[in-house]
Design a protein around this motif. Structure first.
Motif, PDB file in Angstrom:
ATOM      1  N   SER A  65      82.615 -19.197 -20.432  1.00 20.09           N
ATOM      2  CA  SER A  65      83.875 -18.726 -21.005  1.00 20.09           C
ATOM      3  C   SER A  65      84.814 -19.884 -21.330  1.00 20.09           C
ATOM      4  N   TYR A  66      84.564 -21.036 -20.740  1.00 15.23           N
ATOM      5  CA  TYR A  66      85.441 -22.163 -21.039  1.00 15.23           C
ATOM      6  C   TYR A  66      85.112 -22.777 -22.386  1.00 15.23           C
ATOM      7  N   SER A 120      92.949 -28.147 -20.459  1.00 19.95           N
ATOM      8  CA  SER A 120      92.108 -28.137 -19.259  1.00 19.95           C
ATOM      9  C   SER A 120      90.786 -27.417 -19.508  1.00 19.95           C
ATOM     10  N   TYR A 121      90.717 -26.623 -20.559  1.00 18.75           N
ATOM     11  CA  TYR A 121      89.464 -25.930 -20.834  1.00 18.75           C
ATOM     12  C   TYR A 121      88.446 -26.860 -21.483  1.00 18.75           C
ATOM     13  N   LEU A 166      84.943 -27.842 -19.799  1.00 22.91           N
ATOM     14  CA  LEU A 166      83.679 -27.797 -20.532  1.00 22.91           C
ATOM     15  C   LEU A 166      82.906 -29.090 -20.337  1.00 22.91           C
ATOM     16  N   THR A 180      85.438 -25.899 -13.430  1.00 24.39           N
ATOM     17  CA  THR A 180      86.483 -25.050 -13.982  1.00 24.39           C
ATOM     18  C   THR A 180      87.752 -25.092 -13.144  1.00 24.39           C
ATOM     19  N   THR A 229      88.374 -23.419 -10.707  1.00 26.65           N
ATOM     20  CA  THR A 229      88.722 -22.029 -10.422  1.00 26.65           C
ATOM     21  C   THR A 229      87.871 -21.527  -9.265  1.00 26.65           C
ATOM     22  N   ASN A 233      82.344 -16.516 -15.245  1.00 30.14           N
ATOM     23  CA  ASN A 233      83.510 -17.341 -15.507  1.00 30.14           C
ATOM     24  C   ASN A 233      83.313 -18.749 -14.967  1.00 30.14           C
ATOM     25  N   LYS A 234      82.105 -19.008 -14.489  1.00 32.73           N
ATOM     26  CA  LYS A 234      81.738 -20.337 -14.025  1.00 32.73           C
ATOM     27  C   LYS A 234      82.710 -20.881 -12.974  1.00 32.73           C
TER      28      LYS A 234
END
Lengths: 338, 338
Positions: free
Chosen positions: A54-55, B54-55, B59, B64, B66, B119-120
């Motif tokens: 998703s990134y 940051s995305y 990548l 991530t 997160t 969402n990794k």
DNA sequence: AATAAATGATGAAACGTTACATGAAATAAT
DNA sequence: ATTATTTCATGTAACGTTTCATCATTTATT
């Protein structure tokens, strides 16, 4: 040679299925492709246990599917409830929530806004107190409980109606002489309208009333001296209290009982918010309940601009009264009247 | 020609400063570059109001930043507290939290795990109940309150010691005949050790005790019949109750008072968790307090493997007793003894 | 003064997607 | 049977970073 343990990409799926990269992308996004292609791709996805990154999607689309929520303290029950419902409303729309506890601190609020913008959030929902909050033009913002200019929509309960309802309820429950209690707060926000609503309700119902603003620091002492001013021959001169929040109501009730005043027999108390000590238990006091799920849904709707032509500057959602043990029950009221 | 309103990138900063792309990257990441270069880049960043994406970083790094948090219901006070402290611990380390309310539902738990992996996320912290939860090998996982095999570390309060402490406190407070109350639960998790701890404490202090497991459906009725079984000549045969959670304690206390049994005069009650009705107010009942901030910190530490050579399979953190109005106060105890 | 070594900026490639221009194959029209 | 049209898979470019091999410049060495 790819390592065994590396995460599979669309490229791997394409190779496995013997199709082009773009075809895999279409299948993943539900865009129609030839039957045989779709089946082969789906099989390959299952075989490799492929999951979209998703990134990478976010990078391509310059959308992050993330919304920041600024809120004073997520442990406080009312805010916790907002967090819960806003998170749910966002997840339903495949959005993530970036949760920011600001601790009522203006500097932290600003810091988190800056951080959120660095994280390229798609929008911010904020229950904030900083009157000078700097928000970038291109970051959608929805405020809770506070009007921040015409460009920023505000969602709140119908606080005026809530105040009015509290007065009417107290009147219905037999009160004749009531008090309004609030802890001092400088900022001009929507919840302040509870006071005006209550005053309005008292006037229209012919209740004699008194408005008292307690100082944040020594609320206890102030309340006690307020009480002593209103005791005549060992009897309280008022029989109903409306507290601006359940939190305050809870403290007031504790104080009253400590002073051997009975709630609700001697004095009935109504709070505001609709707090329960635990999920599914009854309310902590009789209260005006805020429609938290609806507030959450409306915030997310406004932020993501779903089915809305123009943003209204202020949305007020209807409140309800709920019994919570600190007013006379309808039953006992009936008995009393008869 | 770039649009006026498009978000500036490193490329734009590089052009503005007249340096290479890589140089900007270094400045942004705090890697030393020549003084004059750094100054020019910093100036350009300020001028264009540049913020890293940051995305794109995520990548590139396949990180991530997160972490997913799986928790039954974020509105329930104990869970809300965990959410607050885990979120804080993550933000301090520049990590984001993906909050998932599972509603105690095994299917939802599995769905959220799958979603989190899509969402990794860099890891998952979970307070879950699904005994067959499928987690990918390469996704770090830390469990709260439940051991899930040797590969997954578990963080919990010292539940056994907590149960023991409850028994000891009741003994210290003058109880001689006590009861343990729990709502039935099938899963074998850490909080179940509270029972064994309590039993152990009763034995070592010579308390006579009874263990009662209430059914989830009709806990009220069961408790009432349990009470009636233990009333001799209008007097309760026990003088202390340990409830497995504050939630249960709260309900039990309500029931007791409804039946005109005085708490703590007739029977003292101790709960478990350390719930307060609002932030900063006193505890809702006398209780064994879980060290939530420490649990949160430990979970994040273990998940992100900071300064740890090997992961211990189970970490138990110390609990404390706190007075909350449903036991005799030390003062009144003193008076009573003298 | 000429060469060797060290320093440090440069810019292309890669991360995993999506979108779009391209072209091949199949169908329809004459 | 030939051409025109439609359909649809293909593969490349681009999103905004980081990394690393390359190369230019400066400093040290003889």
């Amino acid at each position: 040679m790819k390592s065994e343990h590396s995460v599979p990409t669309m490229k791997d799926v394409a190779k496995e299925a013997g199709v082009a990269l773009g075809t895999v992308s279409k299948v993943v996004n539900g865009i129609p492709v030839g039957e045989s292609y779709r089946l082969r791709v789906e099989e390959a996805i299952k075989k490799l246990n492929y999951q979209v990154n998703s990134y990478a999607q976010g990078l391509k689309a310059s959308k992050t599917y993330t919304v920041a929520l600024l809120i004073p303290n997520t442990e406080e029950p009312f805010f916790a409830s907002l967090v819960y419902h806003i998170n749910l409303a966002l997840l339903r729309r495949k959005y993530r929530m970036l949760l920011c506890s600001t601790d009522f601190d203006s500097d932290q609020e600003q810091e988190y806004v800056t951080m959120a913008q660095q994280n390229k959030v798609d929008g911010i929902i904020g229950l904030t107190y900083n009157p000078h909050l700097q928000i970038e033009e291109n970051t959608p913002f929805v405020a809770i409980d506070r009007s921040m200019g015409t460009k920023i929509p505000c969602v709140a309960s119908d606080n005026f109606a809530g105040g009015q309802l509290a007065a009417e309820k107290l009147a219905d429950l037999g009160c004749t002489n009531v008090a309004f209690l609030r802890i001092g707060s400088s900022l001009d926000n929507e919840p302040n309208k509870r006071k005006a609503g209550f005053e309005n309700g008292c006037l229209s119902r012919g209740l004699s009333y008194e408005m008292k603003i307690l100082n944040d620091g020594d609320a206890y002492e102030e309340f006690e001296s307020f009480l002593s001013e209103h005791i005549q021959d060992g009897k309280l001169s008022f029989d109903g209290i409306f507290c601006v929040t359940d939190r305050l109501a809870y403290l007031i009730i504790k104080t009253l009982r400590k002073l051997n005043l009975r709630v609700p027999e001697d004095v009935q108390v109504i709070g505001f918010d609709g707090i329960r000590p635990f999920q599914g238990t009854e309310y902590i006091c009789s209260t005006i309940v805020q429609p938290v799920p609806e507030i959450a849904e409306m915030c997310v709707n406004l932020l993501l601009q779903e089915n809305l032509s123009s943003k209204p500057p202020l949305v007020c959602l209807p409140v309800t009264y709920a019994y919570g043990g600190t007013t006379r029950e309808p039953d006992s009221l009936f008995i009393r009247i008869s």
